[in-house]
Design a protein around this motif. Sequence first.
Motif, PDB file in Angstrom:
ATOM      1  N   LEU A 274      82.279  87.800  68.941  1.00  0.00           N
ATOM      2  CA  LEU A 274      81.473  87.623  70.139  1.00  0.00           C
ATOM      3  C   LEU A 274      82.392  87.325  71.329  1.00  0.00           C
ATOM      4  N   GLY A 275      82.231  88.094  72.391  1.00  0.00           N
ATOM      5  CA  GLY A 275      83.087  87.941  73.571  1.00  0.00           C
ATOM      6  C   GLY A 275      84.361  88.762  73.520  1.00  0.00           C
ATOM      7  N   ASN A 276      84.548  89.497  72.423  1.00  0.00           N
ATOM      8  CA  ASN A 276      85.777  90.287  72.253  1.00  0.00           C
ATOM      9  C   ASN A 276      85.491  91.785  72.316  1.00  0.00           C
ATOM     10  N   ALA A 277      86.548  92.557  72.490  1.00  0.00           N
ATOM     11  CA  ALA A 277      86.453  94.016  72.481  1.00  0.00           C
ATOM     12  C   ALA A 277      86.252  94.493  71.043  1.00  0.00           C
ATOM     13  N   ILE A 278      85.273  95.383  70.867  1.00  0.00           N
ATOM     14  CA  ILE A 278      84.978  95.900  69.536  1.00  0.00           C
ATOM     15  C   ILE A 278      84.767  97.408  69.596  1.00  0.00           C
ATOM     16  N   GLU A 279      84.762  98.006  68.418  1.00  0.00           N
ATOM     17  CA  GLU A 279      84.392  99.410  68.269  1.00  0.00           C
ATOM     18  C   GLU A 279      83.328  99.501  67.188  1.00  0.00           C
ATOM     19  N   THR A 280      82.269 100.252  67.447  1.00  0.00           N
ATOM     20  CA  THR A 280      81.216 100.464  66.470  1.00  0.00           C
ATOM     21  C   THR A 280      80.641 101.861  66.701  1.00  0.00           C
ATOM     22  N   THR A 281      79.595 102.198  65.985  1.00  0.00           N
ATOM     23  CA  THR A 281      79.011 103.521  66.125  1.00  0.00           C
ATOM     24  C   THR A 281      77.511 103.426  66.359  1.00  0.00           C
ATOM     25  N   ARG A 282      76.958 104.427  67.033  1.00  0.00           N
ATOM     26  CA  ARG A 282      75.512 104.601  67.169  1.00  0.00           C
ATOM     27  C   ARG A 282      75.246 106.087  66.967  1.00  0.00           C
ATOM     28  N   ILE A 290      82.781  95.331  75.102  1.00  0.00           N
ATOM     29  CA  ILE A 290      82.815  93.899  74.832  1.00  0.00           C
ATOM     30  C   ILE A 290      81.493  93.484  74.179  1.00  0.00           C
ATOM     31  N   ASN A 291      81.585  92.813  73.038  1.00  0.00           N
ATOM     32  CA  ASN A 291      80.382  92.281  72.388  1.00  0.00           C
ATOM     33  C   ASN A 291      79.943  91.046  73.178  1.00  0.00           C
ATOM     34  N   THR A 292      78.894  91.212  73.977  1.00  0.00           N
ATOM     35  CA  THR A 292      78.460  90.141  74.874  1.00  0.00           C
ATOM     36  C   THR A 292      77.396  89.234  74.281  1.00  0.00           C
ATOM     37  N   ASP A 293      76.665  89.737  73.265  1.00  0.00           N
ATOM     38  CA  ASP A 293      75.554  88.927  72.759  1.00  0.00           C
ATOM     39  C   ASP A 293      75.066  89.471  71.425  1.00  0.00           C
ATOM     40  N   ILE A 294      74.279  88.650  70.724  1.00  0.00           N
ATOM     41  CA  ILE A 294      73.444  89.050  69.590  1.00  0.00           C
ATOM     42  C   ILE A 294      72.022  88.735  70.039  1.00  0.00           C
ATOM     43  N   ASP A 295      71.163  89.749  70.159  1.00  0.00           N
ATOM     44  CA  ASP A 295      69.861  89.491  70.747  1.00  0.00           C
ATOM     45  C   ASP A 295      68.872  88.896  69.742  1.00  0.00           C
ATOM     46  N   GLU A 296      67.633  88.660  70.214  1.00  0.00           N
ATOM     47  CA  GLU A 296      66.637  87.959  69.403  1.00  0.00           C
ATOM     48  C   GLU A 296      66.165  88.771  68.199  1.00  0.00           C
ATOM     49  N   MET A 297      66.487  90.075  68.142  1.00  0.00           N
ATOM     50  CA  MET A 297      66.180  90.893  66.976  1.00  0.00           C
ATOM     51  C   MET A 297      67.417  91.169  66.126  1.00  0.00           C
ATOM     52  N   GLY A 298      68.480  90.436  66.423  1.00  0.00           N
ATOM     53  CA  GLY A 298      69.693  90.555  65.633  1.00  0.00           C
ATOM     54  C   GLY A 298      70.577  91.720  66.007  1.00  0.00           C
ATOM     55  N   ASN A 299      70.259  92.413  67.108  1.00  0.00           N
ATOM     56  CA  ASN A 299      71.051  93.570  67.524  1.00  0.00           C
ATOM     57  C   ASN A 299      72.360  93.126  68.179  1.00  0.00           C
ATOM     58  N   LEU A 300      73.343  93.980  68.033  1.00  0.00           N
ATOM     59  CA  LEU A 300      74.641  93.768  68.669  1.00  0.00           C
ATOM     60  C   LEU A 300      74.577  94.312  70.083  1.00  0.00           C
ATOM     61  N   MET A 301      74.919  93.504  71.076  1.00  0.00           N
ATOM     62  CA  MET A 301      74.900  93.932  72.478  1.00  0.00           C
ATOM     63  C   MET A 301      76.343  94.184  72.917  1.00  0.00           C
ATOM     64  N   ASP A 306      79.527 100.212  82.803  1.00  0.00           N
ATOM     65  CA  ASP A 306      78.412  99.801  83.649  1.00  0.00           C
ATOM     66  C   ASP A 306      77.087  99.638  82.910  1.00  0.00           C
ATOM     67  N   ASN A 307      77.060  99.850  81.605  1.00  0.00           N
ATOM     68  CA  ASN A 307      75.791  99.711  80.886  1.00  0.00           C
ATOM     69  C   ASN A 307      75.976  98.932  79.589  1.00  0.00           C
ATOM     70  N   VAL A 308      74.857  98.358  79.129  1.00  0.00           N
ATOM     71  CA  VAL A 308      74.865  97.590  77.885  1.00  0.00           C
ATOM     72  C   VAL A 308      74.202  98.429  76.805  1.00  0.00           C
ATOM     73  N   VAL A 309      74.887  98.552  75.669  1.00  0.00           N
ATOM     74  CA  VAL A 309      74.394  99.344  74.545  1.00  0.00           C
ATOM     75  C   VAL A 309      73.927  98.397  73.449  1.00  0.00           C
ATOM     76  N   ARG A 310      72.739  98.678  72.932  1.00  0.00           N
ATOM     77  CA  ARG A 310      72.182  97.862  71.848  1.00  0.00           C
ATOM     78  C   ARG A 310      72.420  98.585  70.516  1.00  0.00           C
ATOM     79  N   ILE A 311      73.050  97.887  69.562  1.00  0.00           N
ATOM     80  CA  ILE A 311      73.375  98.467  68.264  1.00  0.00           C
ATOM     81  C   ILE A 311      72.563  97.743  67.191  1.00  0.00           C
ATOM     82  N   SER A 312      71.792  98.498  66.410  1.00  0.00           N
ATOM     83  CA  SER A 312      70.942  97.880  65.387  1.00  0.00           C
ATOM     84  C   SER A 312      71.530  97.954  63.981  1.00  0.00           C
TER      85      SER A 312
END
Length: 320
Positions: A274-282, A290-301, A306-312
């Motif tokens: 959390l707060g670090n640079a990561i690589e993942t796939t969608r 940058i992983n900025t958050d874990i949302d209320e449904m457990g998604n990776l933010m 310029d945009n935030v991507v939600r990863i489930s």
Amino acid sequence: MRQMILKELIQNRDSFISGSQLAESLGISRVAVWKHIEALKKEGYDITGVSGRGYQLKDNGIIIPEEIKAGLAQQLIGSQVYYYPYLDSTNEALKRSIKDHPLEGTVYVAGKQAEGKGRRGRKWESPPGGLWFSFLLRPTLPLPQTALLSLVFAVSLVKSMDVFSGLPCQIKWPNDVFCQGKKIAGILLEMSGEIDNADYLIVGIGINVNVRTNDLPPAIGAISTSLLETSDREMDANEVLLTVLKDLDRYYRQFLKNGFSDIRLEFKSRCLHLGNAIETTRGQDIIRGINTDIDEMGNLMVQCQDNVVRISTGDVKVLN
């Protein structure tokens, strides 16, 4: 009778016990003792027989269900505990038992697995010395809420690993537990049901307890650790399982009663990236940011320019 012989061997596992002692104690012939010993060997129990000394059961982390259940009082997870020295997969074995209507909270433990299952279809290496188990739940929750249990149980497991490793452990989203930067435990959820309710949920957990990682395949051993290696001492597998089941039950009840909010905060405090640079796939896309958050449904933010991507779902690679 076979289980009675096994109980005698477990109680005397630090020494040999003669066939005549077993026969006298159980009121059967020595030939019957021998036949039961051979049957136990075929089931996978490592029993040594020495002429003039008797039999000894080698303790490779054998779980004693009676001891586990006695320590769990009235909790749900661990309502029934079954130990098998060898299984293809505890998840698969528990699935096969569904037709017999096992109690919710039933736990299957294996001394080793031939086809242990990891996330995304991977094989989980499951040699003797680890703690490989699955348990059955029947949550009356919509599937999206049920899926959150992957993160709930990760928080529970990281707390348990703290106790035995003697070190603060962390979580790699969604549910891998790390210690000193290496994987020590993981979780696999398998569900069956409709969108509004799960028929059943099987939770598989693998913990490297007394595993020496140089005995694992090199690619796995290089990124893994164990409680033995982090604490520099062998652990009692029964003690580890008892603690883990208590924590799992406590967090499950907390989730059912209060939801994910507080547990989410705990997850974020333990998330190693959390707060670090990561690589993942969608899908087919590789996402870096940058992983900025874990949302209320457990998604990776993930903040990507310029945009935030939600990863489930997916795997996370932490970038330097």
